[in-house]
Write a protein that holds these residues in place. Sequence first.
Motif, PDB file in Angstrom:
ATOM      1  N   LEU A  30       0.903  -0.986  -0.091  1.00 23.61           N
ATOM      2  CA  LEU A  30       0.269  -0.189  -0.036  1.00 23.61           C
ATOM      3  C   LEU A  30       0.655   1.474  -0.353  1.00 23.61           C
ATOM      4  O   LEU A  30       0.731   2.342  -0.551  1.00 23.61           O
ATOM      5  CB  LEU A  30      -0.960   0.172   1.436  1.00 23.61           C
ATOM      6  N   ALA A  31       2.042   1.280  -0.106  1.00 20.13           N
ATOM      7  CA  ALA A  31       3.380   2.053   0.774  1.00 20.13           C
ATOM      8  C   ALA A  31       4.343   2.168  -0.725  1.00 20.13           C
ATOM      9  O   ALA A  31       4.712   2.964  -0.398  1.00 20.13           O
ATOM     10  CB  ALA A  31       3.798   2.423   1.547  1.00 20.13           C
ATOM     11  N   GLY A  32       3.538   1.263  -2.091  1.00 17.04           N
ATOM     12  CA  GLY A  32       4.991   0.939  -3.094  1.00 17.04           C
ATOM     13  C   GLY A  32       5.948   0.206  -2.780  1.00 17.04           C
ATOM     14  O   GLY A  32       6.693   0.426  -3.226  1.00 17.04           O
ATOM     15  N   ILE A  33       6.118  -0.398  -1.566  1.00 15.28           N
ATOM     16  CA  ILE A  33       6.828  -0.904  -0.982  1.00 15.28           C
ATOM     17  C   ILE A  33       6.933  -2.524  -1.895  1.00 15.28           C
ATOM     18  O   ILE A  33       5.699  -3.173  -1.601  1.00 15.28           O
ATOM     19  CB  ILE A  33       7.493  -1.415   0.337  1.00 15.28           C
ATOM     20  N   GLY A  34       7.513  -3.230  -2.202  1.00 13.01           N
ATOM     21  CA  GLY A  34       7.893  -4.470  -2.715  1.00 13.01           C
ATOM     22  C   GLY A  34       8.158  -5.242  -1.851  1.00 13.01           C
ATOM     23  O   GLY A  34       8.149  -5.360  -0.580  1.00 13.01           O
ATOM     24  N   PRO A  35       7.395  -6.713  -2.307  1.00 11.12           N
ATOM     25  CA  PRO A  35       6.710  -8.116  -1.449  1.00 11.12           C
ATOM     26  C   PRO A  35       8.835  -8.365  -0.868  1.00 11.12           C
ATOM     27  O   PRO A  35       9.848  -8.181  -1.073  1.00 11.12           O
ATOM     28  CB  PRO A  35       6.800  -8.614  -1.518  1.00 11.12           C
ATOM     29  N   VAL A  36       8.787  -8.362   0.675  1.00 10.20           N
ATOM     30  CA  VAL A  36      10.204  -8.897   0.912  1.00 10.20           C
ATOM     31  C   VAL A  36      10.246 -10.168   1.619  1.00 10.20           C
ATOM     32  O   VAL A  36       8.864 -10.789   2.305  1.00 10.20           O
ATOM     33  CB  VAL A  36      10.351  -7.888   2.201  1.00 10.20           C
ATOM     34  N   ASP A  37      11.363 -10.918   1.243  1.00  6.01           N
ATOM     35  CA  ASP A  37      11.193 -12.418   2.235  1.00  6.01           C
ATOM     36  C   ASP A  37      11.417 -12.812   3.096  1.00  6.01           C
ATOM     37  O   ASP A  37      13.042 -12.823   3.615  1.00  6.01           O
ATOM     38  CB  ASP A  37      11.872 -13.497   0.935  1.00  6.01           C
ATOM     39  N   TRP A  38      10.708 -12.296   4.281  1.00  5.01           N
ATOM     40  CA  TRP A  38      10.858 -12.049   5.012  1.00  5.01           C
ATOM     41  C   TRP A  38      12.278 -13.040   6.308  1.00  5.01           C
ATOM     42  O   TRP A  38      12.697 -12.908   6.473  1.00  5.01           O
ATOM     43  CB  TRP A  38       9.425 -11.785   6.587  1.00  5.01           C
ATOM     44  N   LEU A  39      11.227 -14.291   6.055  1.00  2.15           N
ATOM     45  CA  LEU A  39      12.272 -15.230   6.246  1.00  2.15           C
ATOM     46  C   LEU A  39      12.698 -15.859   5.560  1.00  2.15           C
ATOM     47  O   LEU A  39      13.515 -17.431   5.915  1.00  2.15           O
ATOM     48  CB  LEU A  39      10.792 -16.493   7.353  1.00  2.15           C
ATOM     49  N   GLY A  40      13.128 -15.859   3.971  1.00  4.39           N
ATOM     50  CA  GLY A  40      13.646 -16.746   3.696  1.00  4.39           C
ATOM     51  C   GLY A  40      14.782 -16.232   3.051  1.00  4.39           C
ATOM     52  O   GLY A  40      16.111 -16.027   2.155  1.00  4.39           O
ATOM     53  N   ASP A  41      15.201 -14.723   3.779  1.00  4.30           N
ATOM     54  CA  ASP A  41      16.489 -13.841   3.177  1.00  4.30           C
ATOM     55  C   ASP A  41      17.354 -13.995   4.786  1.00  4.30           C
ATOM     56  O   ASP A  41      16.896 -13.684   5.286  1.00  4.30           O
ATOM     57  CB  ASP A  41      15.693 -12.285   2.930  1.00  4.30           C
ATOM     58  N   PRO A  42      18.884 -14.072   4.489  1.00  5.77           N
ATOM     59  CA  PRO A  42      19.258 -14.016   6.262  1.00  5.77           C
ATOM     60  C   PRO A  42      19.597 -12.926   6.252  1.00  5.77           C
ATOM     61  O   PRO A  42      19.070 -12.275   7.586  1.00  5.77           O
ATOM     62  CB  PRO A  42      20.699 -14.278   5.069  1.00  5.77           C
ATOM     63  N   ALA A  43      18.841 -11.663   5.569  1.00  4.27           N
ATOM     64  CA  ALA A  43      19.102 -10.085   6.477  1.00  4.27           C
ATOM     65  C   ALA A  43      18.334  -9.711   6.561  1.00  4.27           C
ATOM     66  O   ALA A  43      18.149  -8.992   7.366  1.00  4.27           O
ATOM     67  CB  ALA A  43      19.674  -9.188   4.280  1.00  4.27           C
ATOM     68  N   THR A  44      17.272 -10.242   6.313  1.00  2.00           N
ATOM     69  CA  THR A  44      15.510 -10.042   7.203  1.00  2.00           C
ATOM     70  C   THR A  44      15.448 -10.797   8.142  1.00  2.00           C
ATOM     71  O   THR A  44      14.035 -11.027   8.842  1.00  2.00           O
ATOM     72  CB  THR A  44      14.404  -9.455   6.336  1.00  2.00           C
ATOM     73  N   SER A  45      16.162 -12.250   8.234  1.00  2.00           N
ATOM     74  CA  SER A  45      15.589 -13.636   9.006  1.00  2.00           C
ATOM     75  C   SER A  45      15.288 -13.299  10.463  1.00  2.00           C
ATOM     76  O   SER A  45      14.260 -13.841  11.635  1.00  2.00           O
ATOM     77  CB  SER A  45      16.230 -14.453   8.987  1.00  2.00           C
ATOM     78  N   ILE A  46      16.955 -12.308  10.710  1.00  2.00           N
ATOM     79  CA  ILE A  46      16.720 -12.486  12.444  1.00  2.00           C
ATOM     80  C   ILE A  46      15.913 -10.769  13.007  1.00  2.00           C
ATOM     81  O   ILE A  46      15.245 -10.975  14.105  1.00  2.00           O
ATOM     82  CB  ILE A  46      17.949 -11.884  13.224  1.00  2.00           C
ATOM     83  N   PRO A  47      15.452  -9.674  12.087  1.00  4.21           N
ATOM     84  CA  PRO A  47      14.413  -9.233  12.869  1.00  4.21           C
ATOM     85  C   PRO A  47      13.044  -9.755  12.129  1.00  4.21           C
ATOM     86  O   PRO A  47      12.180  -9.054  13.605  1.00  4.21           O
ATOM     87  CB  PRO A  47      14.612  -7.654  11.107  1.00  4.21           C
ATOM     88  N   ALA A  48      12.959 -10.276  11.595  1.00  2.00           N
ATOM     89  CA  ALA A  48      11.356 -11.036  11.729  1.00  2.00           C
ATOM     90  C   ALA A  48      11.248 -12.316  12.408  1.00  2.00           C
ATOM     91  O   ALA A  48      10.438 -11.454  12.774  1.00  2.00           O
ATOM     92  CB  ALA A  48      11.742 -11.395  10.084  1.00  2.00           C
ATOM     93  N   THR A  49      12.456 -12.643  13.051  1.00  2.00           N
ATOM     94  CA  THR A  49      11.846 -13.779  14.488  1.00  2.00           C
ATOM     95  C   THR A  49      11.605 -13.055  15.474  1.00  2.00           C
ATOM     96  O   THR A  49      10.945 -13.336  16.248  1.00  2.00           O
ATOM     97  CB  THR A  49      13.544 -14.733  14.592  1.00  2.00           C
ATOM     98  N   LEU A  50      13.194 -11.823  15.633  1.00  2.00           N
ATOM     99  CA  LEU A  50      12.736 -10.686  16.549  1.00  2.00           C
ATOM    100  C   LEU A  50      11.953 -10.039  16.631  1.00  2.00           C
ATOM    101  O   LEU A  50      10.663  -9.921  18.224  1.00  2.00           O
ATOM    102  CB  LEU A  50      14.070  -9.822  16.649  1.00  2.00           C
ATOM    103  N   ILE A  51      10.679  -9.687  15.550  1.00  2.00           N
ATOM    104  CA  ILE A  51       9.623  -8.955  15.908  1.00  2.00           C
ATOM    105  C   ILE A  51       8.686  -9.815  15.849  1.00  2.00           C
ATOM    106  O   ILE A  51       7.387  -9.640  17.421  1.00  2.00           O
ATOM    107  CB  ILE A  51       8.493  -8.781  14.691  1.00  2.00           C
ATOM    108  N   PHE A  52       8.423 -11.170  16.019  1.00  6.65           N
ATOM    109  CA  PHE A  52       7.532 -12.746  16.774  1.00  6.65           C
ATOM    110  C   PHE A  52       7.840 -12.524  18.164  1.00  6.65           C
ATOM    111  O   PHE A  52       7.074 -12.371  18.911  1.00  6.65           O
ATOM    112  CB  PHE A  52       7.881 -13.376  15.713  1.00  6.65           C
TER     113      PHE A  52
END
Length: 293
Positions: free
Chosen positions: A142-164
């Motif tokens: 909705l903000a014009g940002i493309g999809p992010v592979d939160w749990l499949g990308d090493p760069a975002t896996s820790i932030p995504a897990t930390l949010i949970f």
Amino acid sequence: MTRQARAGLAFTLPVLIATTVVLVVPTLGALLLSVTDFDIYALADLRNLRFVGLGNYAELLRTPLFWHAVGNTALFAAIGVPAAIGTSLATALLLNSATVRWKPVWRLMLFAPDVTTLVATALVWRYVLDTRSGLLNYALSLAGIGPVDWLGDPATSIPATLIFIVWKVFGYNMLVFTAALATVPHELHEAARLDGAGMWARFRHVTLPAIGPALLLAAVLSVGGFLQTFDEPYVMTQGGPAQSTLTVMYFMYDQGFTWWNMGMGSAIAILLFGAAVALTAVQTRIGRRREWL
């Protein structure tokens, strides 16, 4: 022995026995296993068990994957502890405000994730973080940002897990802070306000010293909890991708129950126990220096 002392012993003895059986004996057992090469062959025949002394510890220090797990665990703790305590304290301060209505309802709703089954909540969050149909990526679109592979990308896996993790555990600390804030005398805030202290000054010089013991308790429990991070990466990412969410506890589980290297797994447990005790001692010393105890 006096009658009062016998009564006290009668009440505490069951707890002491349970603590010894559940905590002390397994800890001593892990310490003994950590100096052996206990594996699946020794499990079948104890004659295959050998004493290796500090060999397991030396092998761990030479294992790059162990240090990778240590780094991931330190990153989880360094980001997760301030995030969990900060969100808990901010929420408690908000609920302590006189303008908020239905406080018991909000506390119940915010505490619910802490007592909800982890597997169930993890599955929900996997759908929330899904690359194609996840709610979070939909909000980003909705903000014009493309999809992010939160749990499949090493760069975002820790932030995504930390949010949970933060969402899952912050409710307990919130209740602790809420109870501590209720004990702060209202007269102190009124006196500070009359002296011209602003909101931040009252928080810094009145609220924080008053809830210092609760803050120290939350810090100790949070550090210990994040050092033992295992369930969330196990359910969410299985330690991946590319071992980016591999923690010390997960590495211990792999060694002990995947490869049946119980000696190595016990050595990891002892090192983790030592780290937790050392950090608790440091936190307690800092708290005493700040006269929070």
